[in-house]
Scaffold this motif. Structure first.
Motif, PDB file in Angstrom:
ATOM      1  N   GLY A 109       0.777  -1.231   0.000  1.00 51.03           N
ATOM      2  CA  GLY A 109       0.000   0.000   0.000  1.00 51.03           C
ATOM      3  C   GLY A 109       0.803   1.272   0.000  1.00 51.03           C
ATOM      4  N   ASP A 110       1.772   1.403   0.900  1.00 53.99           N
ATOM      5  CA  ASP A 110       2.523   2.648   0.998  1.00 53.99           C
ATOM      6  C   ASP A 110       3.489   2.795  -0.168  1.00 53.99           C
ATOM      7  OD1 ASP A 110       3.761   4.985   1.899  1.00 53.99           O
ATOM      8  OD2 ASP A 110       5.255   3.845   3.015  1.00 53.99           O
ATOM      9  N   TRP A 142      -7.620  -2.517   3.254  1.00 51.12           N
ATOM     10  CA  TRP A 142      -7.696  -1.125   2.804  1.00 51.12           C
ATOM     11  C   TRP A 142      -6.919  -0.926   1.498  1.00 51.12           C
ATOM     12  CZ3 TRP A 142      -3.296   1.552   1.930  1.00 51.12           C
ATOM     13  CH2 TRP A 142      -2.128   1.120   2.567  1.00 51.12           C
ATOM     14  N   ALA A 143      -5.775  -1.613   1.357  1.00 47.57           N
ATOM     15  CA  ALA A 143      -4.986  -1.490   0.137  1.00 47.57           C
ATOM     16  C   ALA A 143      -5.716  -2.116  -1.042  1.00 47.57           C
ATOM     17  CB  ALA A 143      -3.615  -2.135   0.331  1.00 47.57           C
ATOM     18  N   ARG A 146      -8.465   0.339  -2.023  1.00 51.68           N
ATOM     19  CA  ARG A 146      -7.939   1.558  -2.642  1.00 51.68           C
ATOM     20  C   ARG A 146      -7.408   1.284  -4.041  1.00 51.68           C
ATOM     21  NH1 ARG A 146      -4.501   4.700   1.647  1.00 51.68           N
ATOM     22  NH2 ARG A 146      -6.444   4.251   2.743  1.00 51.68           N
ATOM     23  N   GLN A 268       1.989   6.823  10.206  1.00 52.22           N
ATOM     24  CA  GLN A 268       1.451   7.439   8.996  1.00 52.22           C
ATOM     25  C   GLN A 268       1.855   6.618   7.784  1.00 52.22           C
ATOM     26  OE1 GLN A 268       2.911  11.467   9.129  1.00 52.22           O
ATOM     27  NE2 GLN A 268       1.972  11.867  11.118  1.00 52.22           N
ATOM     28  N   GLN A 269       0.888   6.336   6.918  1.00 53.94           N
ATOM     29  CA  GLN A 269       1.102   5.587   5.688  1.00 53.94           C
ATOM     30  C   GLN A 269       1.773   4.244   5.976  1.00 53.94           C
ATOM     31  OE1 GLN A 269       3.174   8.282   3.053  1.00 53.94           O
ATOM     32  NE2 GLN A 269       1.337   9.458   2.631  1.00 53.94           N
ATOM     33  N   GLU A 270       1.222   3.523   6.927  1.00 48.85           N
ATOM     34  CA  GLU A 270       1.741   2.213   7.334  1.00 48.85           C
ATOM     35  C   GLU A 270       1.152   1.139   6.438  1.00 48.85           C
ATOM     36  OE1 GLU A 270       4.250   0.228   9.074  1.00 48.85           O
ATOM     37  OE2 GLU A 270       3.690   1.577  10.716  1.00 48.85           O
ATOM     38  N   THR A 271       2.006   0.410   5.721  1.00 48.53           N
ATOM     39  CA  THR A 271       1.528  -0.631   4.827  1.00 48.53           C
ATOM     40  C   THR A 271       0.829  -1.751   5.584  1.00 48.53           C
ATOM     41  OG1 THR A 271       3.120  -0.196   3.066  1.00 48.53           O
ATOM     42  CG2 THR A 271       2.263  -2.438   3.215  1.00 48.53           C
ATOM     43  N   TRP A 292      -5.088   2.550   7.248  1.00 44.60           N
ATOM     44  CA  TRP A 292      -3.744   2.049   7.005  1.00 44.60           C
ATOM     45  C   TRP A 292      -3.522   0.812   7.878  1.00 44.60           C
ATOM     46  CZ3 TRP A 292      -0.916   4.268   3.155  1.00 44.60           C
ATOM     47  CH2 TRP A 292      -1.287   5.550   2.740  1.00 44.60           C
TER      48      TRP A 292
END
Length: 363
Positions: A109-110, A142-143, A146, A268-271, A292
Protein backbone atom coordinates in the motif's frame (compact mmCIF):
# COMPACT_ATOMS: atom_id res chain seq x y z
CA UNK A 1 15.46 -7.59 1.52
CA UNK A 2 13.05 -7.91 4.45
CA UNK A 3 12.64 -10.79 6.86
CA UNK A 4 8.90 -10.91 6.15
CA UNK A 5 9.40 -11.49 2.42
CA UNK A 6 12.17 -13.99 3.11
CA UNK A 7 9.79 -15.94 5.35
CA UNK A 8 7.12 -15.91 2.65
CA UNK A 9 9.46 -17.20 -0.05
CA UNK A 10 10.89 -19.87 2.26
CA UNK A 11 7.35 -21.03 3.10
CA UNK A 12 6.59 -22.00 -0.51
CA UNK A 13 7.27 -25.71 -0.07
CA UNK A 14 7.15 -27.63 -3.33
CA UNK A 15 8.32 -24.68 -5.43
CA UNK A 16 11.81 -23.67 -6.47
CA UNK A 17 11.98 -19.92 -5.93
CA UNK A 18 14.67 -17.96 -7.77
CA UNK A 19 14.91 -14.52 -6.21
CA UNK A 20 16.27 -11.36 -7.83
CA UNK A 21 16.41 -8.59 -5.23
CA UNK A 22 16.80 -5.21 -6.94
CA UNK A 23 18.07 -2.02 -5.28
CA UNK A 24 18.70 1.37 -6.87
CA UNK A 25 22.05 2.67 -5.67
CA UNK A 26 22.91 5.60 -7.92
CA UNK A 27 21.38 8.52 -9.77
CA UNK A 28 23.18 8.40 -13.11
CA UNK A 29 24.31 5.85 -15.66
CA UNK A 30 22.93 2.44 -16.49
CA UNK A 31 25.24 0.10 -14.59
CA UNK A 32 24.02 -3.21 -13.20
CA UNK A 33 26.04 -5.29 -10.74
CA UNK A 34 24.94 -8.60 -9.26
CA UNK A 35 25.97 -10.68 -6.27
CA UNK A 36 24.97 -14.35 -5.94
CA UNK A 37 24.82 -14.57 -2.19
CA UNK A 38 23.08 -17.96 -1.87
CA UNK A 39 21.68 -20.70 -4.13
CA UNK A 40 18.93 -19.18 -6.34
CA UNK A 41 19.44 -15.80 -4.65
CA UNK A 42 20.80 -12.81 -6.57
CA UNK A 43 21.15 -9.26 -5.24
CA UNK A 44 21.16 -6.67 -8.02
CA UNK A 45 22.43 -3.11 -7.65
CA UNK A 46 21.48 -0.77 -10.48
CA UNK A 47 21.87 2.90 -11.31
CA UNK A 48 18.84 4.97 -12.23
CA UNK A 49 17.36 8.39 -11.68
CA UNK A 50 15.59 9.04 -8.34
CA UNK A 51 11.89 9.62 -7.65
CA UNK A 52 10.70 7.30 -10.39
CA UNK A 53 12.26 9.27 -13.23
CA UNK A 54 13.18 7.02 -16.14
CA UNK A 55 11.41 4.16 -14.36
CA UNK A 56 10.30 2.26 -17.45
CA UNK A 57 13.76 2.41 -18.99
CA UNK A 58 15.43 1.21 -15.79
CA UNK A 59 12.99 -1.67 -15.32
CA UNK A 60 13.39 -2.71 -18.96
CA UNK A 61 17.17 -2.91 -18.46
CA UNK A 62 16.64 -5.10 -15.41
CA UNK A 63 14.23 -7.36 -17.28
CA UNK A 64 16.77 -7.82 -20.08
CA UNK A 65 19.53 -8.60 -17.56
CA UNK A 66 17.40 -11.15 -15.68
CA UNK A 67 16.26 -12.83 -18.91
CA UNK A 68 19.87 -13.20 -20.04
CA UNK A 69 20.88 -14.52 -16.63
CA UNK A 70 18.13 -17.13 -16.60
CA UNK A 71 19.12 -18.34 -20.05
CA UNK A 72 22.81 -18.39 -19.16
CA UNK A 73 22.07 -20.67 -16.23
CA UNK A 74 19.65 -22.87 -18.16
CA UNK A 75 16.68 -22.06 -15.94
CA UNK A 76 13.16 -22.61 -17.30
CA UNK A 77 10.56 -20.66 -15.31
CA UNK A 78 6.85 -21.36 -14.89
CA UNK A 79 5.66 -18.28 -13.02
CA UNK A 80 6.88 -14.81 -12.05
CA UNK A 81 5.97 -13.05 -8.80
CA UNK A 82 6.50 -9.28 -8.76
CA UNK A 83 7.10 -8.06 -5.22
CA UNK A 84 5.72 -4.57 -5.96
CA UNK A 85 3.25 -3.74 -8.69
CA UNK A 86 4.58 -0.31 -9.67
CA UNK A 87 8.25 -1.28 -10.06
CA UNK A 88 8.78 -5.04 -10.18
CA UNK A 89 5.45 -5.38 -11.99
CA UNK A 90 6.99 -3.72 -15.05
CA UNK A 91 9.87 -6.20 -14.95
CA UNK A 92 7.49 -9.13 -14.47
CA UNK A 93 5.26 -8.18 -17.39
CA UNK A 94 8.27 -7.90 -19.72
CA UNK A 95 9.71 -11.22 -18.57
CA UNK A 96 6.31 -12.90 -18.86
CA UNK A 97 6.08 -11.77 -22.46
CA UNK A 98 9.66 -12.90 -23.10
CA UNK A 99 9.18 -16.41 -21.71
CA UNK A 100 5.47 -16.92 -22.32
CA UNK A 101 4.60 -17.56 -18.67
CA UNK A 102 2.03 -16.04 -16.29
CA UNK A 103 2.83 -13.59 -13.51
CA UNK A 104 1.26 -12.32 -10.32
CA UNK A 105 1.84 -9.05 -8.46
CA UNK A 106 1.86 -8.10 -4.81
CA UNK A 107 0.57 -4.66 -3.82
CA UNK A 108 2.27 -2.86 -0.93
CA UNK A 109 0.00 0.00 0.00
CA UNK A 110 2.52 2.65 1.00
CA UNK A 111 5.39 1.91 -1.41
CA UNK A 112 3.17 1.28 -4.44
CA UNK A 113 0.98 4.23 -3.52
CA UNK A 114 3.98 6.53 -3.34
CA UNK A 115 5.19 5.55 -6.82
CA UNK A 116 1.64 5.71 -8.20
CA UNK A 117 1.21 9.29 -7.00
CA UNK A 118 4.58 10.32 -8.42
CA UNK A 119 4.05 8.97 -11.94
CA UNK A 120 0.48 9.62 -13.16
CA UNK A 121 1.75 9.17 -16.73
CA UNK A 122 2.28 5.46 -15.99
CA UNK A 123 -1.22 4.78 -14.63
CA UNK A 124 -2.40 3.33 -17.92
CA UNK A 125 0.57 0.92 -18.10
CA UNK A 126 0.06 -0.21 -14.49
CA UNK A 127 -3.61 -0.85 -15.20
CA UNK A 128 -2.60 -2.97 -18.18
CA UNK A 129 -0.12 -4.87 -16.03
CA UNK A 130 -2.80 -5.48 -13.39
CA UNK A 131 -5.32 -6.60 -15.99
CA UNK A 132 -2.84 -9.13 -17.44
CA UNK A 133 -1.65 -10.50 -14.10
CA UNK A 134 -2.82 -13.98 -13.14
CA UNK A 135 -3.37 -12.68 -9.59
CA UNK A 136 -3.11 -9.48 -7.55
CA UNK A 137 -2.35 -9.80 -3.84
CA UNK A 138 -2.58 -6.88 -1.39
CA UNK A 139 -1.20 -6.87 2.14
CA UNK A 140 -4.36 -5.47 3.74
CA UNK A 141 -8.07 -4.92 2.99
CA UNK A 142 -7.70 -1.13 2.80
CA UNK A 143 -4.99 -1.49 0.14
CA UNK A 144 -7.13 -3.89 -1.88
CA UNK A 145 -10.05 -1.47 -1.77
CA UNK A 146 -7.94 1.56 -2.64
CA UNK A 147 -6.07 -0.09 -5.50
CA UNK A 148 -9.18 -1.69 -6.95
CA UNK A 149 -10.42 1.84 -7.65
CA UNK A 150 -7.03 3.06 -8.88
CA UNK A 151 -6.49 0.06 -11.17
CA UNK A 152 -10.16 -0.05 -12.22
CA UNK A 153 -10.59 -3.69 -11.30
CA UNK A 154 -13.38 -5.17 -9.13
CA UNK A 155 -12.49 -5.45 -5.42
CA UNK A 156 -12.78 -9.24 -5.54
CA UNK A 157 -10.03 -9.29 -8.17
CA UNK A 158 -7.47 -8.40 -5.48
CA UNK A 159 -6.76 -11.07 -2.88
CA UNK A 160 -5.56 -10.16 0.61
CA UNK A 161 -2.57 -11.87 2.20
CA UNK A 162 -1.16 -10.59 5.52
CA UNK A 163 2.54 -9.92 5.93
CA UNK A 164 4.19 -12.94 7.49
CA UNK A 165 5.51 -12.41 11.00
CA UNK A 166 7.24 -14.80 13.34
CA UNK A 167 4.54 -15.28 15.98
CA UNK A 168 2.54 -18.49 15.64
CA UNK A 169 0.43 -18.90 18.79
CA UNK A 170 -1.73 -16.25 20.53
CA UNK A 171 -1.93 -15.84 24.30
CA UNK A 172 -4.38 -13.88 26.43
CA UNK A 173 -3.43 -10.96 28.68
CA UNK A 174 -5.24 -10.68 32.00
CA UNK A 175 -3.15 -7.98 33.66
CA UNK A 176 -4.38 -4.45 34.27
CA UNK A 177 -1.68 -1.88 33.63
CA UNK A 178 -1.12 1.86 33.35
CA UNK A 179 1.79 1.37 30.93
CA UNK A 180 1.29 2.13 27.25
CA UNK A 181 3.93 0.81 24.88
CA UNK A 182 4.97 2.13 21.47
CA UNK A 183 7.33 -0.25 19.67
CA UNK A 184 9.26 0.64 16.50
CA UNK A 185 12.74 1.25 15.10
CA UNK A 186 13.67 4.75 16.16
CA UNK A 187 15.19 5.62 12.79
CA UNK A 188 11.60 5.84 11.49
CA UNK A 189 10.19 7.98 14.32
CA UNK A 190 8.92 10.72 12.03
CA UNK A 191 6.58 8.29 10.27
CA UNK A 192 5.52 6.47 13.42
CA UNK A 193 3.47 9.37 14.77
CA UNK A 194 5.50 9.76 17.93
CA UNK A 195 5.21 13.57 17.90
CA UNK A 196 1.40 13.33 17.85
CA UNK A 197 1.42 10.53 20.42
CA UNK A 198 3.48 12.52 22.92
CA UNK A 199 1.16 15.51 22.42
CA UNK A 200 -1.84 13.25 23.00
CA UNK A 201 -0.32 11.91 26.23
CA UNK A 202 0.17 15.45 27.47
CA UNK A 203 -3.34 16.50 26.53
CA UNK A 204 -4.86 13.59 28.49
CA UNK A 205 -2.95 14.80 31.56
CA UNK A 206 -4.05 18.37 30.94
CA UNK A 207 -7.67 17.26 30.72
CA UNK A 208 -7.40 15.68 34.15
CA UNK A 209 -7.32 12.08 32.94
CA UNK A 210 -4.65 9.44 32.89
CA UNK A 211 -2.76 10.73 35.89
CA UNK A 212 -0.80 7.51 36.30
CA UNK A 213 -0.36 6.59 32.66
CA UNK A 214 3.16 5.98 31.40
CA UNK A 215 4.27 5.78 27.75
CA UNK A 216 7.26 3.53 27.10
CA UNK A 217 8.92 4.05 23.71
CA UNK A 218 10.72 0.82 22.85
CA UNK A 219 13.11 0.12 19.99
CA UNK A 220 16.66 0.36 18.77
CA UNK A 221 18.08 2.83 16.31
CA UNK A 222 20.98 5.16 15.60
CA UNK A 223 22.25 7.55 18.27
CA UNK A 224 20.96 10.52 16.29
CA UNK A 225 17.41 9.16 16.44
CA UNK A 226 17.64 8.66 20.21
CA UNK A 227 18.73 12.26 20.56
CA UNK A 228 15.92 13.55 18.34
CA UNK A 229 13.20 11.61 20.16
CA UNK A 230 14.62 12.57 23.55
CA UNK A 231 14.51 16.19 22.42
CA UNK A 232 10.82 15.77 21.49
CA UNK A 233 10.04 14.44 24.95
CA UNK A 234 11.90 17.29 26.65
CA UNK A 235 10.34 19.97 24.45
CA UNK A 236 6.85 18.67 25.28
CA UNK A 237 7.67 18.68 28.99
CA UNK A 238 6.73 15.00 29.06
CA UNK A 239 9.65 13.37 30.88
CA UNK A 240 7.43 12.43 33.82
CA UNK A 241 5.07 10.49 31.54
CA UNK A 242 7.18 9.36 28.57
CA UNK A 243 10.44 7.43 28.63
CA UNK A 244 12.78 5.85 26.11
CA UNK A 245 13.52 2.24 26.98
CA UNK A 246 15.76 1.37 24.02
CA UNK A 247 15.80 -2.05 22.33
CA UNK A 248 14.63 -5.29 23.91
CA UNK A 249 15.67 -8.80 22.84
CA UNK A 250 13.27 -10.43 20.38
CA UNK A 251 12.49 -13.12 22.90
CA UNK A 252 11.26 -10.52 25.40
CA UNK A 253 8.85 -8.65 23.10
CA UNK A 254 5.89 -10.96 23.82
CA UNK A 255 6.39 -10.60 27.58
CA UNK A 256 6.73 -6.81 27.30
CA UNK A 257 3.55 -6.49 25.25
CA UNK A 258 1.51 -8.89 27.36
CA UNK A 259 2.30 -6.92 30.53
CA UNK A 260 1.21 -3.60 28.97
CA UNK A 261 -2.17 -1.94 28.81
CA UNK A 262 -2.03 -1.38 25.06
CA UNK A 263 0.13 -0.77 22.01
CA UNK A 264 -0.15 2.78 20.68
CA UNK A 265 1.35 3.45 17.25
CA UNK A 266 -0.45 6.15 15.22
CA UNK A 267 1.91 5.64 12.29
CA UNK A 268 1.45 7.44 9.00
CA UNK A 269 1.10 5.59 5.69
CA UNK A 270 1.74 2.21 7.33
CA UNK A 271 1.53 -0.63 4.83
CA UNK A 272 0.84 -3.33 7.43
CA UNK A 273 2.72 -3.08 10.71
CA UNK A 274 3.50 -6.55 12.05
CA UNK A 275 3.81 -5.13 15.56
CA UNK A 276 0.01 -4.72 15.66
CA UNK A 277 -0.40 -8.44 15.04
CA UNK A 278 2.25 -9.19 17.67
CA UNK A 279 0.28 -7.10 20.17
CA UNK A 280 -2.99 -8.89 19.37
CA UNK A 281 -1.24 -12.23 19.67
CA UNK A 282 0.02 -11.05 23.08
CA UNK A 283 -3.59 -10.28 24.03
CA UNK A 284 -3.49 -6.48 24.29
CA UNK A 285 -5.54 -3.83 22.45
CA UNK A 286 -4.03 -1.57 19.81
CA UNK A 287 -4.35 2.04 18.74
CA UNK A 288 -3.63 2.08 15.00
CA UNK A 289 -4.09 4.46 12.04
CA UNK A 290 -7.47 4.38 10.34
CA UNK A 291 -7.22 3.54 6.64
CA UNK A 292 -3.74 2.05 7.01
CA UNK A 293 -1.88 -0.83 8.69
CA UNK A 294 -4.25 -3.64 9.78
CA UNK A 295 -7.41 -1.58 9.22
CA UNK A 296 -10.14 -3.72 7.68
CA UNK A 297 -9.03 -7.06 9.07
CA UNK A 298 -10.93 -6.86 12.37
CA UNK A 299 -13.62 -4.56 13.83
CA UNK A 300 -11.86 -1.71 15.68
CA UNK A 301 -14.35 -1.91 18.54
CA UNK A 302 -13.15 -5.47 19.21
CA UNK A 303 -9.42 -4.73 19.26
CA UNK A 304 -8.91 -1.10 20.28
CA UNK A 305 -9.19 2.18 18.39
CA UNK A 306 -8.60 3.29 14.78
CA UNK A 307 -7.36 6.87 15.06
CA UNK A 308 -6.73 9.73 12.67
CA UNK A 309 -2.96 9.52 12.75
CA UNK A 310 -2.36 13.22 12.09
CA UNK A 311 -4.76 14.40 14.83
CA UNK A 312 -3.41 14.46 18.43
CA UNK A 313 -6.92 15.15 19.75
CA UNK A 314 -8.27 11.97 18.17
CA UNK A 315 -5.25 10.00 19.36
CA UNK A 316 -5.98 11.28 22.87
CA UNK A 317 -9.59 10.12 22.51
CA UNK A 318 -8.29 6.73 21.47
CA UNK A 319 -5.96 6.52 24.46
CA UNK A 320 -8.79 7.38 26.85
CA UNK A 321 -11.13 4.89 25.19
CA UNK A 322 -8.70 1.99 25.31
CA UNK A 323 -7.39 2.71 28.80
CA UNK A 324 -10.93 3.10 30.17
CA UNK A 325 -12.03 -0.15 28.52
CA UNK A 326 -8.76 -2.02 28.88
CA UNK A 327 -10.13 -5.15 30.52
CA UNK A 328 -13.17 -5.40 28.25
CA UNK A 329 -10.96 -5.10 25.18
CA UNK A 330 -8.51 -7.69 26.47
CA UNK A 331 -11.42 -10.06 27.03
CA UNK A 332 -12.67 -9.32 23.52
CA UNK A 333 -9.24 -10.09 22.06
CA UNK A 334 -9.04 -13.31 24.07
CA UNK A 335 -12.41 -14.29 22.61
CA UNK A 336 -11.18 -13.51 19.09
CA UNK A 337 -8.16 -15.70 19.77
CA UNK A 338 -10.39 -18.54 20.97
CA UNK A 339 -12.67 -18.18 17.94
CA UNK A 340 -9.72 -18.44 15.56
CA UNK A 341 -10.23 -14.92 14.22
CA UNK A 342 -6.48 -14.28 14.40
CA UNK A 343 -5.53 -17.55 12.68
CA UNK A 344 -5.18 -15.85 9.29
CA UNK A 345 -2.16 -13.96 10.67
CA UNK A 346 -0.33 -17.14 11.72
CA UNK A 347 2.67 -18.03 9.52
CA UNK A 348 1.35 -21.48 8.62
CA UNK A 349 -1.98 -20.00 7.43
CA UNK A 350 -0.24 -17.34 5.35
CA UNK A 351 2.08 -19.97 3.87
CA UNK A 352 -0.87 -22.19 2.94
CA UNK A 353 -2.70 -19.32 1.22
CA UNK A 354 0.45 -18.27 -0.62
CA UNK A 355 1.03 -21.77 -1.96
CA UNK A 356 -2.59 -21.84 -3.12
CA UNK A 357 -2.06 -18.60 -5.04
CA UNK A 358 1.10 -19.98 -6.66
CA UNK A 359 -0.57 -23.28 -7.57
CA UNK A 360 -3.61 -21.54 -9.03
CA UNK A 361 -1.42 -19.16 -11.05
CA UNK A 362 0.70 -21.97 -12.45
CA UNK A 363 -2.36 -24.06 -13.25
Amino acid sequence: MTRAVERLVDSADGFRNIVYSMTRVGNLGCEIAALRYAPDRVAIAYSALPKGLGLRRAMARLAQWIAADLRAHGVAIDLIHAHKLTTDGIVASLLAREFGVPYLCSIWGDADGWVWRGRPDLHRQWREIAASARALIATAPWAAKRFSAMLRVPPEAIAVLPVMGGVAEPTASTVSSDRIVSLFHLAHWRRKGITQLIAAMQSTAGAGGGAGWQLDIVGGGPARSYLEVDRLIAKAGARARVQLLGPVPNGSVRELLGASAMLALPSQQETFGMVFVEALFAGIPVLYPAGWAIDGYLPPERIGYACRAEDPADIARGLRHVMTNQQALKESIAQLQAEGALARFAPHSIALDYRRHLSAAVA
